[in-house]
Structures are given as structure tokens and as C-alpha cells.
Write an enzyme that holds these catalytic residues in place. Structure first.
Site, PDB file in Angstrom:
ATOM      1  N   GLY A   1     -56.431  -6.896 -15.358  1.00 22.74           N
ATOM      2  CA  GLY A   1     -57.235  -6.008 -14.535  1.00 22.74           C
ATOM      3  C   GLY A   1     -58.523  -5.635 -15.241  1.00 22.74           C
ATOM      4  O   GLY A   1     -58.651  -5.786 -16.462  1.00 22.74           O
ATOM      5  N   CYS A   2     -59.478  -5.129 -14.479  1.00 24.13           N
ATOM      6  CA  CYS A   2     -60.790  -4.804 -15.041  1.00 24.13           C
ATOM      7  C   CYS A   2     -60.728  -3.617 -16.004  1.00 24.13           C
ATOM      8  O   CYS A   2     -61.226  -3.692 -17.132  1.00 24.13           O
ATOM      9  CB  CYS A   2     -61.796  -4.549 -13.923  1.00 24.13           C
ATOM     10  N   TYR A   3     -60.098  -2.524 -15.579  1.00 20.40           N
ATOM     11  CA  TYR A   3     -59.964  -1.383 -16.488  1.00 20.40           C
ATOM     12  C   TYR A   3     -59.161  -1.743 -17.740  1.00 20.40           C
ATOM     13  O   TYR A   3     -59.596  -1.429 -18.863  1.00 20.40           O
ATOM     14  CB  TYR A   3     -59.299  -0.204 -15.775  1.00 20.40           C
TER      15      TYR A   3
END
Length: 344
Positions: free
Chosen positions: A148-150
Site C-alpha cells: 500500500g502507499c502509506y
């Protein structure tokens, strides 16, 4: 040439994949699917691609894609990739999933945080796709779960500290993301009047990326890591800035921290450690696959404050997926990704 297919080609991560792969010297884009725009050329949907990729979008056809492609990128809602991967593995086709289907070691954790009646993927051998940790495993992988990006911004920001046992395992993370992180489909929270001149927290203490962060950070640390995570939607299109608050186990100055980070990431092309006094900014990684990391020591509270910036659509999604593909096929890792950030 590596023959590539993309399921979900017209979402933001899908079109970002096409942007990057259209300039990849060792890739041929063979198959693009879209339920919303099939029979249209991708460049008619996104005119930014005119002359770079004019391929016609097709209906979803798993068998056709698998017969034509060496690797399939799945940029689909949760629950779809596991069905595709099961068939692809049988046919020797590699899969890189940009969703959450293959990010978790324990399927029950995935099912708990991602509501839905999903197929159990526990029997599918997969690798979590952060090259800076799992490069050797990715080389041999048939299925990769793109992070995921976070979590990408947080894991890269904290890894040197946890690996060296410098901080405690209770960490506070505050992240700001551009609106593109919410996806292509319109919603009330993404409306211009709601986002412009506004910044707001959302999914406080219950964001789906929390267990993903804790899973990987705990493996790095060797014991349980707890993350208090507050994400915010910021009035910008791209970018993530994560600020992490960590309790130091002993006194340490910022120059010592800098030396730890530079030594740890000295062979990682896409991770740039900023000199003391310089702090990351999303504008400085815009459109690129780079992660910028900076830090400061708060001596008053013995807290190490770490900041990391990435482009959520590139290093946080499609760029990292291409980086993983390059590794899987023995291609130089920065091929098609050696992009200078766009500034200003």
C-alpha cells in the site's frame, strides 16, 4: 520482450502503469481491460497517452490475457486478484497485484480488515513487494503483493531504526495524502468543494493499512510493533508525506541518525536520505519512484521524528509494481523508472 497485461487499466494506478510501461524498452503492452471503457482506445480515455499507447481496451477475459502475457498487473478492487492468480500460476504467468489481496501473511487478518466474502488465498505462494526488503524473494516470485502507499512511506522511513534496535516498538504516524489516493471513482469526499482549501483526517485508528504496517514493521523489529496511525486528505493531486514519532532507546544526535540511514540505504537507488536540516516535501518526488527521508531529534522529549515523502501513484503504487516486475524478469531495476521528479 516481456509481454504485459493490465486488468483495471483505466483507474489511476492502471493508467500510471501504462504511462511508465509505454517508455519501457523491454516491455510490450499486449492486453488492457476495462469494464467501463472497453472498445475505446486508452488514448481516447486519457489523451495524455496519445502516441505513447493507443491500444484498444477490451472486456475482461482472463484466458485471453493469460495466453498472450508473461505478467499480469491487477489494479482491481479487493477480492479479484486471488481468482486470477490461481489460474495464472498454473499457466506460468506471473502476477503483480496492486490491491490488498496478497499483502498479508495471515488470510484471516485480510478478511477482518477488508470486508467482503473473499476466496482464501492462503495456498498461493506470494511475496510482499518492497524490493528494499524482499529483493531476493521477488526474483523468484510468481505472485507479488504490491504494498500500500502509506505502508511504503512508513516502512521505508522506519526500517533502519527498527533493524538496528534504536527505537521503541510503539510508534505514532501522521500521514497526508493527495486526493488521487482515493481512486478514480467519484465520491462526496473527493468533490472539489470538499477538498480544495481543506485538509481533514479520515479513518482515524481504523485505516486498512494499519495491520499491513504492523505486520512488516514487526518482522523487521523481531517483536511486536504497534502503530497509532492518522491519515489525512490534503488538497493536492499526488503525494504522501508521513511523519513518524519514535521514542529513542538512548540519547542520539541527528548526525548519528543520518549516518545510520545513509549506511543502511547506500545501495538503494530509489531511497534518498536528506542531510540534517533538510526535510522531505511531496513536490520534490512528484511523478517519480523516489522516496525522500529526513529526520530531527527532539532532545526535550527524547523523540526521533522521521519524515518520508513519496508519490503515492509511483513509489506508492505503479512505479513500485514496475520495479518489482523488473526484478522478477532480471531486468535492470530502474529501467523506465529513472524519472527526474517534476518541479515545481
Amino acid at each position: 520482450m516481456v509481454k504485459v497485461g493490465i486488468f483495471g487499466a483505466t483507474g489511476y494506478t492502471g493508467v500510471e502503469l501504462i504511462r511508465i510501461l509505454s517508455k519501457h524498452e523491454k516491455v510490450e503492452i499486449k492486453y488492457l481491460s476495462s469494464q467501463s471503457y472497453n472498445t475505446k482506445a486508452i488514448s481516447d480515455v486519457y489523451s495524455s497517452l496519445i502516441g505513447f499507447c493507443d491500444k484498444v481496451l477490451e472486456e475482461v477475459d482472463f484466458q485471453k490475457a493469460m495466453s498472450e502475457c508473461d505478467v499480469i498487473f491487477t489494479a482491481l478492487p479487493s477480492g479479484h486478484a486471488s481468482k486470477i492468480a490461481r489460474e495464472a500460476v498454473k499457466k506460468g504467468v506471473k502476477v503483480i497485484d496492486l490491491g490488498a489481496d496478497f499483502r498479508f501473511d495471515d488470510y484471516s487478518v485480510y478478511k477482518e480488515w477488508y470486508s467482503g466474502d473473499y476466496e482464501d488465498y492462503g495456498d498461493i505462494k506470494r511475496v510482499y513487494g518492497i524490493p528494499e526488503i524482499y529483493r531476493d524473494d521477488i526474483k523468484e516470485a510468481q505472485v507479488v503483493g504490491n504494498p500500500g502507499c502509506y505502508p511504503t512511506s512508513v516502512i521505508l522511513g522506519l526500517m533502519p531504526l527498527l533493524k538496528n534496535g534504536i527505537i521503541e516498538g510503539n510508534i505514532i504516524v501522521d500521514s497526508k495524502s493527495g486526493v488521487s489516493g482515493a481512486g478514480h471513482n467519484p465520491s462526496y469526499n473527493n468533490m472539489y468543494a470538499e477538498c480544495n482549501e481543506n485538509i481533514k483526517a479520515y479513518n482515524v485508528a481504523k485505516h486498512r493499512h494499519i495491520p499491513e504496517m504492523e505486520q512488516e514493521l514487526s518482522k523487521i523489529f523481531g517483536e511486536k510493533v504497534s502503530v497509532v496511525f492518522t491519515p489525512h486528505l490534503a488538497p493536492m493531486t499526488r503525494g504522501i508525506l508521513s511523519t513518524m514519532y519514535c521514542k529513542l532507546k538512548k540519547d542520539m544526535d541527528v548526525n548519528t541518525v543520518y549516518n545510520i540511514y545513509t549506511d543502511f540505504y547506500k545501495n538503494e537507488y530509489f531511497v534518498k536520505v536528506l542531510k540534517p536540516g533538510n526535510y522531505p516535501a511531496t513536490k520534490n518526488v512528484y511523478g517519480s519512484n523516489f522516496c525522500h527521508i529526513g529526520f530531527e531529534v527532539d532532545k526535550h522529549t527524547n523523540t526521533l521524528i522521521v519524515m518520508s515523502a513519496i508519490d503515492n501513484l509511483v513509489k506508492g503504487a505503479s512505479g513500485q509494481a514496475v520495479q518489482n516486475m523488473n526484478i522478477m524478469f532480471g531486468i535492470e531495476e530502474n529501467t523506465a523508472l529513472d524519472i527526474v521528479p517534476i518541479y515545481p
